[in-house]
Scaffold this active site. Sequence first.
Site, PDB file in Angstrom:
ATOM      1  N   GLU A   1      13.624 -14.006   0.403  1.00  0.00           N
ATOM      2  CA  GLU A   1      13.786 -15.188   1.232  1.00  0.00           C
ATOM      3  C   GLU A   1      12.865 -16.161   0.917  1.00  0.00           C
ATOM      4  O   GLU A   1      12.855 -17.515   1.687  1.00  0.00           O
ATOM      5  CB  GLU A   1      13.939 -14.801   3.084  1.00  0.00           C
ATOM      6  CG  GLU A   1      14.659 -13.662   3.384  1.00  0.00           C
ATOM      7  CD  GLU A   1      14.525 -13.071   4.812  1.00  0.00           C
ATOM      8  OE1 GLU A   1      13.838 -13.625   5.555  1.00  0.00           O
ATOM      9  OE2 GLU A   1      15.199 -12.342   5.119  1.00  0.00           O
TER      10      GLU A   1
ATOM     11  N   ASP B   1       0.658  -1.281  -0.049  1.00  0.00           N
ATOM     12  CA  ASP B   1       0.050  -0.071   0.075  1.00  0.00           C
ATOM     13  C   ASP B   1       0.818   1.149  -0.029  1.00  0.00           C
ATOM     14  O   ASP B   1       1.902   1.377   0.647  1.00  0.00           O
ATOM     15  CB  ASP B   1      -0.958  -0.119   1.058  1.00  0.00           C
ATOM     16  CG  ASP B   1      -1.934   0.874   1.145  1.00  0.00           C
ATOM     17  OD1 ASP B   1      -2.816   0.928   0.253  1.00  0.00           O
ATOM     18  OD2 ASP B   1      -1.891   1.825   1.894  1.00  0.00           O
TER      19      ASP B   1
HETATM   20  C1  NOJ Z   1      -4.373   3.012  -0.786  1.00  0.00           C
HETATM   21  C2  NOJ Z   1      -5.672   2.167  -0.949  1.00  0.00           C
HETATM   22  O1  NOJ Z   1      -5.709   1.682  -2.247  1.00  0.00           O
HETATM   23  C3  NOJ Z   1      -6.815   2.946  -0.373  1.00  0.00           C
HETATM   24  O2  NOJ Z   1      -7.736   2.321  -0.686  1.00  0.00           O
HETATM   25  C4  NOJ Z   1      -6.244   3.424   0.829  1.00  0.00           C
HETATM   26  O3  NOJ Z   1      -7.378   4.281   1.348  1.00  0.00           O
HETATM   27  C5  NOJ Z   1      -5.118   4.209   1.056  1.00  0.00           C
HETATM   28  N1  NOJ Z   1      -4.090   3.434   0.506  1.00  0.00           N
HETATM   29  C6  NOJ Z   1      -4.927   4.430   2.457  1.00  0.00           C
HETATM   30  O4  NOJ Z   1      -4.470   3.139   3.024  1.00  0.00           O
END
Ligand code: NOJ
Length: 579
Positions: A294, A235
């Site tokens: 790993e 993310d």
């Molecule tokens: C990106 C994610 O795809 C989104 O849905 C989220 O709100 C933000 N990152 C924060 O984690």
Amino acid sequence: MQPPGPTTDPATEDSRGQRWRMIGGSANNAQLADAGAAWWHDAVIYECHLPSFRDGNGDGIGDLDGLVASLDYLGSTLGIDAIWTGPFYRSPLLDQGFDVSDYTDVEPTFGTLDTFDRLICEAHARGLRIIIDYIPNHTSDQHPWFVESRSSLMNPKRHWYVWRDPAPGGGVPNNWMSEAGGSVWEWDDQTGQYYLHSHLKEQPDLNWRTADVRTTMLDVLRFWLGRGADGIRIDVAHMLMKDPGFRDNPSAPEGNDNMFDLQHPDFGIQLHIHDRRHPDTHEVLAQIRAVVDEYPGTVTIAEIEAMPWEDWARYYGSAMDGMHLPFPFRLLETPWRADLLRFELEALYESMPDGGWPTIALGNHDRVRLATRLGAAQARVAAVMLLTLAATPCLLYGDELGLIEQAVPIARQRDYFARATGGVTRDPTRTPMPWNGGPNAGFSTAGESDLWLPVAHNADDVNVDVQLTNPASFLSMYRDLLRLRTASSALRRGKIAFLPGTSSRDSVLAYLRTSPIDQKIVALNLVDAPTAVRVPSAGTVAISTTARGAGETVGPVLRLAANEAVVIDVPKELRHEDH
Ligand code: NOJ
Ligand code: CA
């Protein structure tokens, strides 16, 4: 490189396709063909948004049991290879699970660790891979680490998060704006400092400049990869490191709004050059990659915002020790025009480093649904593009049905990003997967008012069961495309060469895919009017998005119906071996 203007290449002729000049076939094509034998080069990834996919226990919310029950659909019926699950960690669920309160346990709403283990086992038994979310930039404010961190200035976890004194004259430490609206800084009365949150104030950012944070978060990876996950989707990978001097972002006097991104308008008032994408980010990502390595055979997908392709390519790592698949948001943010798409795709391939291999997505849980953005006819064209480029396709759940946005009344909204004044909700993209024509479209046995989100109003017509019985449906087309891709070495691994646009009416994006034993021409008519183009050779239609039957002989002058995309199989004797 500048994007093309309204007029194009004088070396080409008009839209009747009198003469096509082959382009492409750059050095990168050799790299594409030789990029190694990892499973994910050949895979099609399916993005499943867990709370919206299938409810296994009747509480109205999708869960891991529901996903296990859907594996036969995903594997043998649809034909994808890997599932990106969406977050399932312990969470208050203010951001669909991207607000984690325990990284090494499953949110009870979604199941248990045993359910996760069963998912891995059942998926692997079917030859399916499981890619999980790794959410390193921020936790929930309910995470015990943050509870400790905010408890006192002297707490050992204080520096696990980003705390700052007020600015000298008082007020927030700098001008950075959050994607969810307002300042990224939240005042904490108890300790008299601000903490940083790039998203909701309930999502404090971890401080990746603190060694213990790194060690602990790298162990989180080992926990899940050791349990059998086949990869991670990281993310906001571009956000992990910020400017250590916390300099103000410059303002964007003309606005920096991104019409494709569902971000709060506050976010667009400045250029985000100091709050993200610090060069040190690459060192952190290389550390993450080293841990992933790993566990042989695992893959890293980096969610990174749209950026120039040269910057995007840096996420592969200076020695290919970064991410396997940086996400190509720039393509999702390209207007649906043949010239612009061709320009971006060529730039993508040209910027790709030696040994690199791209992923491509045209839909995502943070963006407007493809069939709403483009309309049904062009969403079918987009499906052909998604599954025929030289890249690992990533398909958003429901796009295989042509699912459209469903308005969600405020009282039913789940996305806390929408709660700030002027906030934008992403819920309409994330409504439940319609499985059949039964109650709640087969998503859940709960009462309608208990559903995570309401089902699409047209779910009686747009659902898996009904589309399986119709050979002309979206789902049948996706299944055909997936089977064609699986069977075609040219589509899976072949080189790609783009055919140039035309000067007068540039409505067609066309490209050639070539492997040593197979060649396909792909031609996409991106407008709602018939056209004709000249393609490199004649061949037989393998797939068309319109009523045209497979097996018809076409080309080299190819007449395309309005909104028609075709894949043409080139017989051996007519192949262009030099491309
Ligand atoms: C990106 C994610 O795809 C989104 O849905 C989220 O709100 C933000 N990152 C924060 O984690
Ligand atoms: Ca459930």
